[in-house]
Design an enzyme around this catalytic site. Structure first.
Site, PDB file in Angstrom:
ATOM      1  N   TYR A 151      68.074  63.891  28.358  1.00 40.59           N
ATOM      2  CA  TYR A 151      67.773  63.910  26.915  1.00 40.59           C
ATOM      3  C   TYR A 151      67.851  65.335  26.360  1.00 40.59           C
ATOM      4  O   TYR A 151      68.452  65.576  25.316  1.00 40.59           O
ATOM      5  CB  TYR A 151      66.381  63.317  26.714  1.00 40.59           C
ATOM      6  CG  TYR A 151      65.926  63.171  25.282  1.00 40.59           C
ATOM      7  CD1 TYR A 151      66.411  62.151  24.471  1.00 40.59           C
ATOM      8  CD2 TYR A 151      64.987  64.052  24.739  1.00 40.59           C
ATOM      9  CE1 TYR A 151      65.973  62.004  23.161  1.00 40.59           C
ATOM     10  CE2 TYR A 151      64.542  63.910  23.439  1.00 40.59           C
ATOM     11  CZ  TYR A 151      65.035  62.885  22.656  1.00 40.59           C
ATOM     12  OH  TYR A 151      64.596  62.751  21.355  1.00 40.59           O
ATOM     13  N   LYS A 155      70.407  66.876  23.502  1.00 36.63           N
ATOM     14  CA  LYS A 155      69.918  67.465  22.248  1.00 36.63           C
ATOM     15  C   LYS A 155      70.344  68.934  22.119  1.00 36.63           C
ATOM     16  O   LYS A 155      70.648  69.407  21.033  1.00 36.63           O
ATOM     17  CB  LYS A 155      68.396  67.321  22.158  1.00 36.63           C
ATOM     18  CG  LYS A 155      67.927  65.864  22.083  1.00 36.63           C
ATOM     19  CD  LYS A 155      68.492  65.136  20.866  1.00 36.63           C
ATOM     20  CE  LYS A 155      67.878  63.769  20.662  1.00 36.63           C
ATOM     21  NZ  LYS A 155      68.370  63.081  19.464  1.00 36.63           N
TER      22      LYS A 155
HETATM   23  P1  NAI Z   1      63.405  54.766  17.762  1.00 32.17           P
HETATM   24  O1  NAI Z   1      63.609  54.275  19.155  1.00 32.17           O
HETATM   25  O2  NAI Z   1      62.258  54.237  16.968  1.00 32.17           O
HETATM   26  O3  NAI Z   1      64.729  54.553  16.893  1.00 32.17           O
HETATM   27  C1  NAI Z   1      66.011  54.875  17.371  1.00 32.17           C
HETATM   28  C2  NAI Z   1      67.007  54.006  16.643  1.00 32.17           C
HETATM   29  O4  NAI Z   1      68.322  54.312  17.105  1.00 32.17           O
HETATM   30  C3  NAI Z   1      66.777  52.524  16.892  1.00 32.17           C
HETATM   31  O5  NAI Z   1      66.832  51.819  15.654  1.00 32.17           O
HETATM   32  C4  NAI Z   1      67.929  52.136  17.796  1.00 32.17           C
HETATM   33  O6  NAI Z   1      68.339  50.792  17.669  1.00 32.17           O
HETATM   34  C5  NAI Z   1      69.011  53.084  17.295  1.00 32.17           C
HETATM   35  N1  NAI Z   1      70.088  53.217  18.257  1.00 32.17           N
HETATM   36  C6  NAI Z   1      69.989  53.535  19.574  1.00 32.17           C
HETATM   37  N2  NAI Z   1      71.192  53.525  20.148  1.00 32.17           N
HETATM   38  C7  NAI Z   1      72.094  53.192  19.175  1.00 32.17           C
HETATM   39  C8  NAI Z   1      73.503  53.024  19.146  1.00 32.17           C
HETATM   40  N3  NAI Z   1      74.232  53.193  20.263  1.00 32.17           N
HETATM   41  N4  NAI Z   1      74.095  52.685  17.974  1.00 32.17           N
HETATM   42  C9  NAI Z   1      73.358  52.513  16.860  1.00 32.17           C
HETATM   43  N5  NAI Z   1      72.021  52.658  16.822  1.00 32.17           N
HETATM   44  C10 NAI Z   1      71.391  52.997  17.972  1.00 32.17           C
HETATM   45  O7  NAI Z   1      63.311  56.337  17.893  1.00 32.17           O
HETATM   46  P2  NAI Z   1      62.924  57.466  16.831  1.00 32.17           P
HETATM   47  O8  NAI Z   1      61.748  58.147  17.348  1.00 32.17           O
HETATM   48  O9  NAI Z   1      62.938  56.944  15.461  1.00 32.17           O
HETATM   49  O10 NAI Z   1      64.175  58.462  17.043  1.00 32.17           O
HETATM   50  C11 NAI Z   1      65.123  58.779  16.052  1.00 32.17           C
HETATM   51  C12 NAI Z   1      65.803  60.091  16.444  1.00 32.17           C
HETATM   52  O11 NAI Z   1      64.836  61.135  16.472  1.00 32.17           O
HETATM   53  C13 NAI Z   1      66.436  60.057  17.839  1.00 32.17           C
HETATM   54  O12 NAI Z   1      67.649  60.783  17.818  1.00 32.17           O
HETATM   55  C14 NAI Z   1      65.407  60.777  18.687  1.00 32.17           C
HETATM   56  O13 NAI Z   1      65.977  61.352  19.832  1.00 32.17           O
HETATM   57  C15 NAI Z   1      64.894  61.814  17.703  1.00 32.17           C
HETATM   58  N6  NAI Z   1      63.610  62.384  18.046  1.00 32.17           N
HETATM   59  C16 NAI Z   1      62.472  61.622  18.064  1.00 32.17           C
HETATM   60  C17 NAI Z   1      61.256  62.213  18.385  1.00 32.17           C
HETATM   61  C18 NAI Z   1      59.981  61.464  18.394  1.00 32.17           C
HETATM   62  O14 NAI Z   1      58.949  62.076  18.728  1.00 32.17           O
HETATM   63  N7  NAI Z   1      59.940  60.184  18.034  1.00 32.17           N
HETATM   64  C19 NAI Z   1      61.174  63.643  18.728  1.00 32.17           C
HETATM   65  C20 NAI Z   1      62.431  64.330  18.675  1.00 32.17           C
HETATM   66  C21 NAI Z   1      63.586  63.721  18.338  1.00 32.17           C
END
Ligand code: NAI
Length: 244
Positions: A151, A155
């Site tokens: 991961y 990033k």
């Molecule tokens: P989440 O798991 O709630 O949402 C991620 C979304 O991406 C989901 O709707 C999922 O279906 C979609 N997704 C995954 N693979 C996909 C694909 N191949 N094609 C289309 N859609 C896809 O996670 P969250 O927390 O909302 O994460 C959003 C972004 O923020 C991610 O890039 C994550 O790495 C980043 N992030 C999140 C943090 C956190 O603390 N929640 C911290 C740092 C970064």
């Protein structure tokens, strides 16, 4: 002006889509599996008086990413001016136990999808001499994390990619910036064990976990005119956790 948000059905992507819709952007919502949630979000965004449609695509697949942009253009009748590469996953485990597929799936979804979608968006942006690329990275791309070699590599890759795109396209009115969220309250962090969460909380100067809206506000800034002379930057939205 049209914004496309990948992986927008829930979590941070959902908050970003809402924030952009509230601030007068037409919104294209990309989702992979959660059609019902995407549709519900879309109805909510339409109440702001902007256009909104949902588009199914696995953005880690280059052909599906290409089709996504073609579909958005034909259904919405405009090209993407703001691209938010948000879709992301984790497959956390210690390096010795990390299987090649844990590595490849995370790199494909987080880093390769960002490349595929940005490459699709950039042609129309260059033609329009305007564009905003906003990539959702993570503070672990800056400082690393135990159990997240895959991961954090994905990033960190996004941050390097963002800087190169920023250099290549600055003269054409396109900015590319990354946001590095810290610990944000979504399903992704929900999975962590309570003792790990507690440890993380202690390392946040603000003393609390962030909300998806905290990240969405930063995206709105990079999507807006206010940030037009800012490019190639990585903004941590982390309650002071990193300060690098
Ligand atoms: P989440 O798991 O709630 O949402 C991620 C979304 O991406 C989901 O709707 C999922 O279906 C979609 N997704 C995954 N693979 C996909 C694909 N191949 N094609 C289309 N859609 C896809 O996670 P969250 O927390 O909302 O994460 C959003 C972004 O923020 C991610 O890039 C994550 O790495 C980043 N992030 C999140 C943090 C956190 O603390 N929640 C911290 C740092 C970064």
């Amino acid at each position: 002006m049209l914004a496309l948000v990948t992986g927008a059905a829930k979590g941070i992507g959902r908050a970003i889509a809402l924030e952009l819709g509230k601030n007068n952007f037409d919104v294209a919502i990309n989702f992979n599996h959660s059609e019902e949630a995407a549709q519900k979000l879309c109805e909510e965004i339409k109440t702001f008086g902007v256009k909104c449609e949902i588009f199914q695509a696995d953005v880690s697949d280059k052909d599906q990413a290409a089709k996504l942009f073609a579909d958005v253009k034909s259904v919405m009748g405009e090209t993407v001016s703001v691209l938010v590469n948000n879709a992301g996953i984790t497959r956390d485990t210690l390096l010795m136990r990390m299987k090649p597929e844990d590595w490849l799936t995370v790199i494909n979804t987080n880093l390769n999808a960002t490349f595929f979608c940005t490459r699709e968006a950039i042609r129309d942006m260059a033609k329009a001499r305007y564009g905003r690329i906003i990539n959702i990275a993570s503070i672990v791309g800056l400082i690393g994390n135990t159990g997240q070699a895959n991961y954090s590599a994905s990033k960190a890759g996004i941050i390097g990619f963002t800087k190169s795109v920023a250099r290549e396209y600055a003269e054409r009115g396109i900015t590319a910036n990354a946001i590095a969220p810290g610990f944000i309250d979504t399903d992704m962090t929900e999975k962590l064990k309570p003792e790990i969460k507690e440890g993380i909380l202690k390392s946040i100067p603000a003393g609390k976990i962030g909300s998806p809206q905290d990240v969405a506000k930063a995206v709105l800034f990079f999507a807006s005119e206010s940030s037009s002379y800012i490019t190639g930057q990585t903004l941590a939205v982390d309650g002071g956790m990193t300060m690098v």
